[in-house]
Design an enzyme around this catalytic site. Structure first.
Site, PDB file in Angstrom:
ATOM      1  N   HIS A 270      64.356  94.825  22.130  1.00 57.72           N
ATOM      2  CA  HIS A 270      64.709  93.719  23.010  1.00 57.72           C
ATOM      3  C   HIS A 270      64.206  92.382  22.492  1.00 57.72           C
ATOM      4  CE1 HIS A 270      66.349  95.603  26.840  1.00 57.72           C
ATOM      5  NE2 HIS A 270      66.280  96.574  25.948  1.00 57.72           N
ATOM      6  N   ASP A 271      63.130  92.389  21.721  1.00 58.82           N
ATOM      7  CA  ASP A 271      62.690  91.150  21.102  1.00 58.82           C
ATOM      8  C   ASP A 271      63.616  90.757  19.959  1.00 58.82           C
ATOM      9  OD1 ASP A 271      60.995  88.927  20.507  1.00 58.82           O
ATOM     10  OD2 ASP A 271      60.085  90.085  18.890  1.00 58.82           O
TER      11      ASP A 271
ATOM     12  N   ASP B  68      62.273 113.188  18.274  1.00 59.93           N
ATOM     13  CA  ASP B  68      62.850 114.259  17.464  1.00 59.93           C
ATOM     14  C   ASP B  68      64.362 114.121  17.475  1.00 59.93           C
ATOM     15  OD1 ASP B  68      63.645 115.184  19.988  1.00 59.93           O
ATOM     16  OD2 ASP B  68      62.055 116.677  20.107  1.00 59.93           O
TER      17      ASP B  68
END
Length: 323
Positions: A69-70, A250
């Site tokens: 999001h940054d 995973d």
């Protein structure tokens, strides 16, 4: 993780210039950037996060999502942390598409520790990148080497975040094109969606698949379970896990997708698209192939449109620009 891990849904002209200048900007970063000024930065961050993740099992997913999001809003510049200061500054966290982004206090805590160890040296943008990298590794995923030397930006914009951050209904074609803007190939682009292997998504991000009628690509039992978890008029804070091993990084996400247990629209569609379907099949069968593609894609994400020179600064407080 919640749905908004993809790059922006639109490609403004600015993105074309970012693609062109990316190699020059990335050259400012290096693997030994803090060798002389803060040699223990990586071990300090990992040690602190290992302790935190032991007591807060939801924190790794939050750190991974924070990086996405940054970086998706004008590049990896820690603008998402700003709450005051800067020209035209408004809080990115007020964007509705940042719903569920949390644990920013962990970055504040890491910053305070590093300010004590190495004053005015390590940027908040680098701390976000390191925290996400360590969240992947400490959750069972690949241990990725990333270059450092990002600088922190001077401003933020909630409207820019709303414009840039994608919705859960992003198409496969848009996802491929947009990860391509970060110089990722097709396998790396699909692997980025594999970060949905940890964390949860808010019901609002997938209720379109449940109501007014259930998406036919949802397994009947799985769909019925989701309807119970997320009733039609459910509160905004209700969530569901993104895959069956949502605390471990995973390849179960890809196995779930093939078994009609995909939570979000994009998760379901990558299994059927002829361009991405074979990659999903391969990642579901070969975890190492997924990890390798994710590691190389992660570096490109964390290096996206970083600042250098007079473009940025090292904030003393991650929440505000320096006075």
């Amino acid at each position: 993780m919640a749905s908004s891990i993809l790059p922006p849904l639109q490609l403004p002209l600015a993105f074309l210039s970012l693609i062109l200048i990316a190699p020059a900007v990335m050259a400012q970063l290096s693997n030994d950037y803090y060798a002389a000024t803060c040699p223990n930065v990586e071990s300090l961050v990992r040690s602190s996060l290992r302790s935190t993740f032991t007591t807060d099992i939801t924190a790794p997913a939050a750190m991974i999502r924070l990086l996405f999001h940054d970086c998706q809003v004008d590049g990896c510049d820690a603008s998402i942390l700003l709450v005051e200061g800067g020209s035209g500054n408004s809080i990115e966290m007020k964007s509705p598409l940042n719903l569920g982004v949390r644990k920013l206090n962990l970055i504040d805590r890491l910053k305070a520790q590093l300010e004590s160890e190495c004053p005015q040296t390590v940027s908040c943008a680098d701390i976000i990148a390191l925290a996400a990298r360590d969240a992947v590794a400490l959750s069972g995923g690949p241990d990725i080497s990333i270059p450092l030397g990002r600088l922190d930006g001077f401003s933020a914009s909630s409207s820019a975040a709303t414009s840039a951050l994608p919705k859960a209904t992003v198409s496969v074609s848009d996802a491929i094109s947009l990860f391509g803007a970060m110089q990722m190939n097709l396998e790396e682009s699909v692997s980025m969606l594999g970060s949905h292997t940890v964390g949860v998504a808010h019901c609002t991000n997938f209720k379109n698949r449940l109501y007014p009628r259930m998406d036919r690509d949802l397994g009947l039992l799985f769909g019925a379970t989701l309807q119970t978890r997320c009733p039609r008029l459910s509160p905004i804070d209700l969530v569901a896990t993104l895959d069956t091993s949502f605390l471990r990084f995973d390849n179960s996400y890809f196995q779930n997708v093939l078994n009609r247990r995909a939570l979000l629209t994009i998760d379901s569609e990558i299994a059927h698209d002829p361009r991405t379907g074979p990659i999903v099949q391969n990642f579901a069968q070969d975890e190492d192939a997924f990890f390798n593609a994710f590691a190389s894609g992660f570096v490109k994400l964390a290096n996206f449109n970083v600042l250098s020179g007079s473009q940025g600064e090292v904030r003393v407080d991650c929440r505000s620009v320096n006075g």
